[in-house]
Design an enzyme around this catalytic site. Structure first.
Site, PDB file in Angstrom:
ATOM      1  N   SER A  77       0.827  -1.084   0.128  1.00 26.03           N
ATOM      2  CA  SER A  77       0.012  -0.044   0.038  1.00 26.03           C
ATOM      3  C   SER A  77       0.936   1.155   0.165  1.00 26.03           C
ATOM      4  CB  SER A  77      -1.010   0.092   1.297  1.00 26.03           C
ATOM      5  OG  SER A  77      -1.538   1.333   1.369  1.00 26.03           O
ATOM      6  N   TYR A  93      -1.607  -0.420  10.398  1.00 23.59           N
ATOM      7  CA  TYR A  93      -1.738  -0.890   8.828  1.00 23.59           C
ATOM      8  C   TYR A  93      -0.334  -0.396   7.980  1.00 23.59           C
ATOM      9  CZ  TYR A  93      -3.649  -1.212   4.129  1.00 23.59           C
ATOM     10  OH  TYR A  93      -3.823  -1.297   2.774  1.00 23.59           O
TER      11      TYR A  93
HETATM   12  P1  NAP Z   1     -11.167  -6.098   0.672  1.00 23.21           P
HETATM   13  O1  NAP Z   1     -12.298  -5.590  -0.540  1.00 23.21           O
HETATM   14  O2  NAP Z   1     -11.776  -5.786   1.888  1.00 23.21           O
HETATM   15  O3  NAP Z   1     -10.857  -7.709   0.625  1.00 23.21           O
HETATM   16  C1  NAP Z   1      -9.948  -8.144   1.195  1.00 23.21           C
HETATM   17  C2  NAP Z   1      -9.824  -9.685   0.840  1.00 23.21           C
HETATM   18  O4  NAP Z   1      -8.921 -10.144   1.713  1.00 23.21           O
HETATM   19  C3  NAP Z   1     -11.270 -10.577   1.285  1.00 23.21           C
HETATM   20  O5  NAP Z   1     -11.271 -11.346   0.073  1.00 23.21           O
HETATM   21  C4  NAP Z   1     -10.827 -11.275   2.413  1.00 23.21           C
HETATM   22  O6  NAP Z   1     -11.503 -12.671   2.499  1.00 23.21           O
HETATM   23  C5  NAP Z   1      -9.256 -11.532   2.168  1.00 23.21           C
HETATM   24  N1  NAP Z   1      -8.863 -11.549   3.602  1.00 23.21           N
HETATM   25  C6  NAP Z   1      -8.883 -10.910   4.850  1.00 23.21           C
HETATM   26  N2  NAP Z   1      -8.103 -11.333   5.737  1.00 23.21           N
HETATM   27  C7  NAP Z   1      -7.844 -12.705   5.348  1.00 23.21           C
HETATM   28  C8  NAP Z   1      -7.058 -13.953   5.945  1.00 23.21           C
HETATM   29  N3  NAP Z   1      -6.763 -13.965   7.166  1.00 23.21           N
HETATM   30  N4  NAP Z   1      -7.111 -15.003   5.229  1.00 23.21           N
HETATM   31  C9  NAP Z   1      -7.562 -14.933   3.856  1.00 23.21           C
HETATM   32  N5  NAP Z   1      -8.029 -13.897   3.359  1.00 23.21           N
HETATM   33  C10 NAP Z   1      -8.061 -12.913   4.088  1.00 23.21           C
HETATM   34  O7  NAP Z   1      -9.821  -5.363   0.420  1.00 23.21           O
HETATM   35  P2  NAP Z   1      -8.950  -4.794  -1.050  1.00 23.21           P
HETATM   36  O8  NAP Z   1      -9.255  -3.344  -0.866  1.00 23.21           O
HETATM   37  O9  NAP Z   1      -9.580  -5.602  -2.151  1.00 23.21           O
HETATM   38  O10 NAP Z   1      -7.615  -5.038  -0.505  1.00 23.21           O
HETATM   39  C11 NAP Z   1      -6.780  -6.100  -0.967  1.00 23.21           C
HETATM   40  C12 NAP Z   1      -5.421  -5.580  -0.727  1.00 23.21           C
HETATM   41  O11 NAP Z   1      -4.993  -4.538  -1.146  1.00 23.21           O
HETATM   42  C13 NAP Z   1      -5.133  -5.595   0.832  1.00 23.21           C
HETATM   43  O12 NAP Z   1      -3.728  -6.439   1.176  1.00 23.21           O
HETATM   44  C14 NAP Z   1      -5.248  -4.168   1.123  1.00 23.21           C
HETATM   45  O13 NAP Z   1      -4.442  -3.803   2.161  1.00 23.21           O
HETATM   46  C15 NAP Z   1      -4.393  -3.504  -0.131  1.00 23.21           C
HETATM   47  N6  NAP Z   1      -4.789  -2.326  -0.468  1.00 23.21           N
HETATM   48  C16 NAP Z   1      -6.185  -1.873  -0.815  1.00 23.21           C
HETATM   49  C17 NAP Z   1      -6.308  -0.556  -0.975  1.00 23.21           C
HETATM   50  C18 NAP Z   1      -7.740   0.019  -1.370  1.00 23.21           C
HETATM   51  O14 NAP Z   1      -7.769   1.208  -1.462  1.00 23.21           O
HETATM   52  N7  NAP Z   1      -8.584  -0.591  -1.365  1.00 23.21           N
HETATM   53  C19 NAP Z   1      -5.251   0.416  -0.975  1.00 23.21           C
HETATM   54  C20 NAP Z   1      -4.007  -0.006  -0.637  1.00 23.21           C
HETATM   55  C21 NAP Z   1      -3.922  -1.496  -0.386  1.00 23.21           C
HETATM   56  P3  NAP Z   1     -12.849 -12.973   3.109  1.00 23.21           P
HETATM   57  O15 NAP Z   1     -13.915 -11.918   2.621  1.00 23.21           O
HETATM   58  O16 NAP Z   1     -13.179 -14.151   2.655  1.00 23.21           O
HETATM   59  O17 NAP Z   1     -12.467 -12.785   4.512  1.00 23.21           O
END
Ligand code: NAP
Length: 247
Positions: A142, A156
């Site tokens: 991130s 985070y």
């Molecule tokens: P999201 O929509 O909340 O999805 C998170 C995913 O991670 C879900 O599929 C969830 O599975 C899974 N997950 C969480 N904890 C887990 C665990 N312990 N074991 C297995 N699966 C787990 O998040 P997102 O925005 O797509 O984020 C994806 C990645 O991008 C993350 O690493 C986040 O930090 C990074 N990121 C996102 C943003 C943003 O703006 N969205 C910005 C910077 C970085 P379940 O739903 O099945 O529990």
């Protein structure tokens, strides 16, 4: 056929990456933790387009689950070529002085310990040292790793900073083994993660401060992940692609 394991692929960036990987010819292992139904929908969408995918439940912050996950993927798909460490969480926006040690630990287990565990198990499949034929690892970090996320979630940000360090170190450890390790650093992507921070409309609040003046799409992050995951990026290892609207 190339096989990719994407952690946290039931929704958001992971789900978009799973769909794009299938379009690019990968067999896709769709990992999820709690949202089985959503993971099955991702698998169905891939199958309907003629792709090959299967959902695998595992909490990747737990060592036992990670060992089982990799064994199940071995059984289903044979040799793994690519790992995307995408699973991640954040919690409510708090000042650091109000963060408990239990929360700090939860964040680091989900965002950092998980990456270490999955990288270790992937190396044992991908490295020629263990009979593999090389491949790629892409970590989803991130831009918080360089901004520090003050007034929101320093825990985070710090957990993602550790992912960046791991990416650099591991890329150099594995360069001789035909394994490239890179990272994507998104920000302000329209997914449900912002609701976990207590502010579902966070992007609306800050979008004027983003040079491109909008939030990003999961599909835009998936493109960067797939570039790093495939031969298109063959001369890059230990690098970071910021997908963050210019911030
Ligand atoms: P999201 O929509 O909340 O999805 C998170 C995913 O991670 C879900 O599929 C969830 O599975 C899974 N997950 C969480 N904890 C887990 C665990 N312990 N074991 C297995 N699966 C787990 O998040 P997102 O925005 O797509 O984020 C994806 C990645 O991008 C993350 O690493 C986040 O930090 C990074 N990121 C996102 C943003 C943003 O703006 N969205 C910005 C910077 C970085 P379940 O739903 O099945 O529990």
């Amino acid at each position: 056929m190339k096989t990719i394991l994407i952690t946290g692929a039931s929704r958001g960036i992971g789900a978009a990456t799973a769909r794009l990987a299938a379009e690019r010819g990968f067999s896709v292992a769709v990992n999820y933790n709690k949202r089985k139904e959503e993971a099955e929908k991702v698998v169905e969408a891939i199958k309907q387009k003629g792709g090959h995918a299967k959902a695998f439940q595992a909490d990747v912050s737990k060592e036992g689950d990670v060992l089982r996950l990799f064994e199940e993927v071995d059984t289903e798909f044979g040799s793994l070529t690519t790992l995307v460490n995408n699973a991640g969480i954040l919690e409510k926006q708090y000042l650091l002085e109000n963060i408990t040690s239990q929360r700090w630990q939860r964040i680091f287990e989900a965002n950092t310990l998980s990456v270490f565990l999955c990288c270790r198990e992937a190396i044992k499949r991908i490295s020629p040292k263990y009979g593999g034929s090389g491949g790629t690892i892409v970590n989803v970090s991130s831009i918080a790793s360089r901004t520090g996320a003050p007034f929101e979630y320093i825990d985070y940000a710090a957990s993602k900073g550790a992912v960046d360090s791991l990416t650099i170190g591991l890329s150099r450890e594995l360069a001789d083994e035909n394994i490239r390790v890179n990272a994507v650093r998104p920000a302000f992507i329209h997914t449900d993660i912002h609701a976990s921070g207590g502010e579902p409309n966070r992007i609306e609040r800050i979008k004027e401060a983003i040079p491109l003046k909008r939030g990003g799409l999961s599909s835009e992050v998936a493109e960067a992940i797939l570039w790093l995951a495939t031969e298109q990026s063959s001369y890059s290892t230990g690098i970071f692609i910021d997908v963050s609207g210019g911030r």
